[in-house]
Design an enzyme around this catalytic site. Sequence first.
Site, PDB file in Angstrom:
ATOM      1  N   GLU A  28     -58.341  52.348  99.717  1.00 27.02           N
ATOM      2  CA  GLU A  28     -56.956  51.927  99.937  1.00 27.02           C
ATOM      3  C   GLU A  28     -56.072  53.106 100.326  1.00 27.02           C
ATOM      4  OE1 GLU A  28     -55.558  49.799  96.527  1.00 27.02           O
ATOM      5  OE2 GLU A  28     -56.583  47.950  97.141  1.00 27.02           O
TER       6      GLU A  28
ATOM      7  N   GLU B   9     -63.738  50.779  90.952  1.00 26.00           N
ATOM      8  CA  GLU B   9     -62.284  50.970  91.015  1.00 26.00           C
ATOM      9  C   GLU B   9     -61.948  52.274  91.736  1.00 26.00           C
ATOM     10  OE1 GLU B   9     -58.842  49.436  90.937  1.00 26.00           O
ATOM     11  OE2 GLU B   9     -60.210  48.414  89.565  1.00 26.00           O
TER      12      GLU B   9
END
Length: 119
Positions: free
Chosen positions: A72, A65
């Site tokens: 991102e 994550e």
Amino acid sequence: MAKRSFLQSVGDALAGVATTWRTQRSFRIQAGLTAALPVVLAWLRPPLVFSALCLMMAMLVLAAELFNTAFERLADHLHPEHHPAIGAAKDCAAGAVLLVCAGAGLVGTLTLVVVFAER
């Protein structure tokens, strides 16, 4: 590039975790489940190797994550407009998180099977 002390590097890493905690709901959920895991393992008392696998998978989910969030953020910073290739790359990173989560789920399921087969 200036050399950084170990403590400075740890501080930077913790800042990354804190940023992800503040901005990613899924990370907060996964971290909460990871925090509860030792309690569940103490209650179930699976073989040590299964406890180790469960804890390792939980940490891998959190790491995946963090990698996904870093990717991102970097992609959005470098190319803020929508671009199909960047969208596909971000989807691949999210897919990697999904696969690690699926692996963690399988390890958890196998752990439960072993625990309840022994009882």
